[in-house]
Design a protein around this motif. Structure first.
Motif, PDB file in Angstrom:
ATOM      1  N   VAL A   1      -9.150   4.031   6.630  1.00 37.76           N
ATOM      2  CA  VAL A   1      -7.962   4.325   5.812  1.00 37.76           C
ATOM      3  C   VAL A   1      -7.271   5.601   6.294  1.00 37.76           C
ATOM      4  O   VAL A   1      -6.047   5.683   6.288  1.00 37.76           O
ATOM      5  CB  VAL A   1      -8.275   4.432   4.295  1.00 37.76           C
ATOM      6  N   GLU A   2      -8.070   6.553   6.739  1.00 36.65           N
ATOM      7  CA  GLU A   2      -7.504   7.801   7.251  1.00 36.65           C
ATOM      8  C   GLU A   2      -6.606   7.488   8.451  1.00 36.65           C
ATOM      9  O   GLU A   2      -5.469   7.951   8.532  1.00 36.65           O
ATOM     10  CB  GLU A   2      -8.657   8.732   7.658  1.00 36.65           C
ATOM     11  N   LEU A   3      -7.139   6.683   9.348  1.00 31.94           N
ATOM     12  CA  LEU A   3      -6.396   6.323  10.552  1.00 31.94           C
ATOM     13  C   LEU A   3      -5.185   5.460  10.228  1.00 31.94           C
ATOM     14  O   LEU A   3      -4.103   5.641  10.790  1.00 31.94           O
ATOM     15  CB  LEU A   3      -7.332   5.593  11.520  1.00 31.94           C
ATOM     16  N   ILE A   4      -5.347   4.532   9.305  1.00 35.39           N
ATOM     17  CA  ILE A   4      -4.236   3.661   8.915  1.00 35.39           C
ATOM     18  C   ILE A   4      -3.096   4.497   8.335  1.00 35.39           C
ATOM     19  O   ILE A   4      -1.928   4.319   8.692  1.00 35.39           O
ATOM     20  CB  ILE A   4      -4.708   2.586   7.912  1.00 35.39           C
ATOM     21  N   ALA A   5      -3.429   5.451   7.483  1.00 36.30           N
ATOM     22  CA  ALA A   5      -2.414   6.327   6.901  1.00 36.30           C
ATOM     23  C   ALA A   5      -1.680   7.085   8.003  1.00 36.30           C
ATOM     24  O   ALA A   5      -0.453   7.207   7.997  1.00 36.30           O
ATOM     25  CB  ALA A   5      -3.059   7.304   5.931  1.00 36.30           C
ATOM     26  N   GLU A   6      -2.440   7.549   8.966  1.00 36.83           N
ATOM     27  CA  GLU A   6      -1.875   8.304  10.080  1.00 36.83           C
ATOM     28  C   GLU A   6      -0.887   7.431  10.857  1.00 36.83           C
ATOM     29  O   GLU A   6       0.218   7.865  11.180  1.00 36.83           O
ATOM     30  CB  GLU A   6      -3.028   8.742  10.985  1.00 36.83           C
ATOM     31  N   LEU A   7      -1.287   6.218  11.145  1.00 35.75           N
ATOM     32  CA  LEU A   7      -0.444   5.315  11.925  1.00 35.75           C
ATOM     33  C   LEU A   7       0.806   4.900  11.164  1.00 35.75           C
ATOM     34  O   LEU A   7       1.886   4.786  11.745  1.00 35.75           O
ATOM     35  CB  LEU A   7      -1.247   4.075  12.347  1.00 35.75           C
TER      36      LEU A   7
ATOM     37  N   GLU B   1       2.328   6.673   9.009  1.00 36.55           N
ATOM     38  CA  GLU B   1       3.222   7.820   9.043  1.00 36.55           C
ATOM     39  C   GLU B   1       3.920   7.942  10.390  1.00 36.55           C
ATOM     40  O   GLU B   1       5.114   8.217  10.471  1.00 36.55           O
ATOM     41  CB  GLU B   1       2.403   9.083   8.786  1.00 36.55           C
ATOM     42  N   LEU B   2       3.145   7.678  11.424  1.00 36.01           N
ATOM     43  CA  LEU B   2       3.637   7.837  12.793  1.00 36.01           C
ATOM     44  C   LEU B   2       4.556   6.689  13.218  1.00 36.01           C
ATOM     45  O   LEU B   2       5.548   6.895  13.903  1.00 36.01           O
ATOM     46  CB  LEU B   2       2.407   7.873  13.716  1.00 36.01           C
ATOM     47  N   ARG B   3       4.202   5.463  12.829  1.00 36.55           N
ATOM     48  CA  ARG B   3       4.877   4.274  13.356  1.00 36.55           C
ATOM     49  C   ARG B   3       5.534   3.403  12.284  1.00 36.55           C
ATOM     50  O   ARG B   3       6.223   2.450  12.624  1.00 36.55           O
ATOM     51  CB  ARG B   3       3.863   3.350  14.039  1.00 36.55           C
ATOM     52  N   GLY B   4       5.220   3.684  11.018  1.00 38.05           N
ATOM     53  CA  GLY B   4       5.761   2.845   9.955  1.00 38.05           C
ATOM     54  C   GLY B   4       4.853   1.697   9.609  1.00 38.05           C
ATOM     55  O   GLY B   4       4.988   1.055   8.568  1.00 38.05           O
ATOM     56  N   GLU B   5       3.893   1.384  10.493  1.00 39.43           N
ATOM     57  CA  GLU B   5       2.905   0.342  10.210  1.00 39.43           C
ATOM     58  C   GLU B   5       1.648   0.590  11.025  1.00 39.43           C
ATOM     59  O   GLU B   5       1.678   1.340  11.998  1.00 39.43           O
ATOM     60  CB  GLU B   5       3.474  -1.043  10.521  1.00 39.43           C
ATOM     61  N   ALA B   6       0.561  -0.053  10.614  1.00 42.35           N
ATOM     62  CA  ALA B   6      -0.695   0.094  11.347  1.00 42.35           C
ATOM     63  C   ALA B   6      -1.076  -1.255  11.925  1.00 42.35           C
ATOM     64  O   ALA B   6      -1.212  -2.231  11.195  1.00 42.35           O
ATOM     65  CB  ALA B   6      -1.789   0.602  10.415  1.00 42.35           C
TER      66      ALA B   6
ATOM     67  N   ALA C   1       0.769  -6.641  10.154  1.00 40.61           N
ATOM     68  CA  ALA C   1       0.347  -5.240  10.112  1.00 40.61           C
ATOM     69  C   ALA C   1      -0.434  -4.964   8.819  1.00 40.61           C
ATOM     70  O   ALA C   1      -0.408  -5.759   7.886  1.00 40.61           O
ATOM     71  CB  ALA C   1       1.554  -4.323  10.188  1.00 40.61           C
ATOM     72  N   ILE C   2      -1.130  -3.840   8.823  1.00 38.44           N
ATOM     73  CA  ILE C   2      -2.000  -3.485   7.705  1.00 38.44           C
ATOM     74  C   ILE C   2      -1.368  -2.382   6.866  1.00 38.44           C
ATOM     75  O   ILE C   2      -0.872  -1.390   7.407  1.00 38.44           O
ATOM     76  CB  ILE C   2      -3.354  -2.992   8.243  1.00 38.44           C
ATOM     77  N   PHE C   3      -1.410  -2.553   5.534  1.00 36.83           N
ATOM     78  CA  PHE C   3      -0.902  -1.510   4.650  1.00 36.83           C
ATOM     79  C   PHE C   3      -1.953  -1.117   3.632  1.00 36.83           C
ATOM     80  O   PHE C   3      -2.875  -1.887   3.352  1.00 36.83           O
ATOM     81  CB  PHE C   3       0.377  -1.993   3.968  1.00 36.83           C
ATOM     82  N   LEU C   4      -1.796   0.071   3.084  1.00 33.47           N
ATOM     83  CA  LEU C   4      -2.776   0.561   2.116  1.00 33.47           C
ATOM     84  C   LEU C   4      -2.389   0.171   0.694  1.00 33.47           C
ATOM     85  O   LEU C   4      -1.208   0.149   0.354  1.00 33.47           O
ATOM     86  CB  LEU C   4      -2.875   2.078   2.212  1.00 33.47           C
ATOM     87  N   THR C   5      -3.368  -0.114  -0.132  1.00 33.63           N
ATOM     88  CA  THR C   5      -3.122  -0.273  -1.564  1.00 33.63           C
ATOM     89  C   THR C   5      -3.056   1.127  -2.161  1.00 33.63           C
ATOM     90  O   THR C   5      -3.275   2.116  -1.458  1.00 33.63           O
ATOM     91  CB  THR C   5      -4.285  -1.018  -2.240  1.00 33.63           C
ATOM     92  N   ASP C   6      -2.784   1.215  -3.450  1.00 28.46           N
ATOM     93  CA  ASP C   6      -2.762   2.533  -4.089  1.00 28.46           C
ATOM     94  C   ASP C   6      -4.108   3.224  -3.927  1.00 28.46           C
ATOM     95  O   ASP C   6      -4.179   4.406  -3.582  1.00 28.46           O
ATOM     96  CB  ASP C   6      -2.426   2.394  -5.580  1.00 28.46           C
ATOM     97  N   ALA C   7      -5.177   2.453  -4.171  1.00 30.85           N
ATOM     98  CA  ALA C   7      -6.528   3.022  -4.031  1.00 30.85           C
ATOM     99  C   ALA C   7      -6.751   3.504  -2.608  1.00 30.85           C
ATOM    100  O   ALA C   7      -7.318   4.576  -2.381  1.00 30.85           O
ATOM    101  CB  ALA C   7      -7.579   1.988  -4.417  1.00 30.85           C
ATOM    102  N   GLY C   8      -6.301   2.706  -1.648  1.00 25.28           N
ATOM    103  CA  GLY C   8      -6.472   3.062  -0.247  1.00 25.28           C
ATOM    104  C   GLY C   8      -5.710   4.329   0.105  1.00 25.28           C
ATOM    105  O   GLY C   8      -6.211   5.198   0.811  1.00 25.28           O
ATOM    106  N   ARG C   9      -4.484   4.412  -0.407  1.00 24.40           N
ATOM    107  CA  ARG C   9      -3.650   5.574  -0.118  1.00 24.40           C
ATOM    108  C   ARG C   9      -4.287   6.839  -0.708  1.00 24.40           C
ATOM    109  O   ARG C   9      -4.301   7.893  -0.091  1.00 24.40           O
ATOM    110  CB  ARG C   9      -2.240   5.351  -0.689  1.00 24.40           C
TER     111      ARG C   9
END
Lengths: 156, 156
Positions: free
Chosen positions: B42-48, B50-55, B91-99
């Motif tokens: 999730v840390e990496l997904i959040a980073e991506l 932010e960086l790219r708009g999607e993971a 692409a992968i997105f975070l849920t509220d819990a994930g975020r």
DNA sequence: GCTAAAACTTAGACTCGTCTAACTTAGGTA
DNA sequence: TACCTAAGTTAGACGAGTCTAAGTTTTAGC
């Protein structure tokens, strides 16, 4: 609290790290996990030998919080790795390599605990966190901990 | 060097800890290991995001240093755990819990890195060690790190 | 010195996180 | 628009570390 802003800031600018560097970091962590079992066992075995003169599976299981078949299996892995010496149904002893590893681990453990304590963390938390942290502390970081410890000791 | 003797000493007196306390410590470490995968992802997904708009799985695989089937499998575990939202081949997105989890992890990560840097450790080592250490830092210890950081910043 | 209890081992199952090989889907371009 | 390639998935294997259930060995007490 505003003093913290300098690193909190990064939250909003997410630095792009080189992917390979990042991958290397994760690989390092995975490697650390592989040796963790061995390190915990030899560290504990050394402790028990010092305390009791020998290390018995039953006590290793109790201290590690696992069941005895787990200990049996892991001890044979340790034996295969040349870290312990042992005959069936008998107590466990360390080989030279095992003793060496145990000493390094115990020293590292003590440094980490002492360092956490020097930050004002309570003893129970320090012990608990150190157990997890110690496996991921590089030589560089360990030295920095020792150095900081020296400072804090001469400081008071 | 003799200043170090006070904690090096312990080497010769091996304090007997309560076995249950020790077992609890190891249990905590094992539990931390179980959530490590989720936290790193999730840390990496959040980073991506932010960086790219999607993971994208391909980039997650590259950054984590694993193959894509591993990512596929782990992402579905994350989905089962309610941390990510996603459709096949998308692409992968975070849920509220994930975020929420991602934010906590990233904040903790930044604190650990900043703290290590404040000890004079080089950036590469700080990043690498933080990756492993962060998962084993309790709230108490994290607060102590922040406090020490504040001291060192006002100190200079 | 026998025997029951405690300690230890074996067998077999499960989950997690990784892999390779082979297949499917999506998307850009000719 | 059809097709090639890159991205993603599925299937299946494997090792580590855990467990339970059932067996064996050691040991301590009578």
């Amino acid at each position: 609290m505003s003093k913290l802003q300098s690193y909190e800031r990064e939250a909003f600018e997410t630095v792009e790290r080189a992917p390979e560097a990042q991958a290397k970091g994760f690989a390092t962590v995975r490697r650390a996990h592989e040796s963790e079992m061995a390190e915990d066992y030899v560290e504990l075995i050394a402790e028990l030998i010092e305390l009791r003169g020998e290390a018995r599976p039953v006590e290793i299981a109790e201290r590690l919080g696992v069941k005895s078949p787990t200990v049996t299996k892991n001890i044979s892995r340790l034996k295969a790795a040349g870290l312990v010496r042992r005959e069936r149904y008998r107590a466990i002893f360390l080989t030279d390599a095992g003793r060496e590893l145990a000493e390094a681990c115990r020293r590292r453990h003590r440094v980490v605990v002492a360092f956490l304590l020097s930050l004002g963390i309570d003893e129970e938390t320090a012990e608990r966190d150190a157990e997890g942290i110690e496996h991921h502390v590089s030589t560089t970081t360990l030295e920095a901990f020792e150095h900081a410890l020296l400072q804090s000791q001469s400081g008071k």
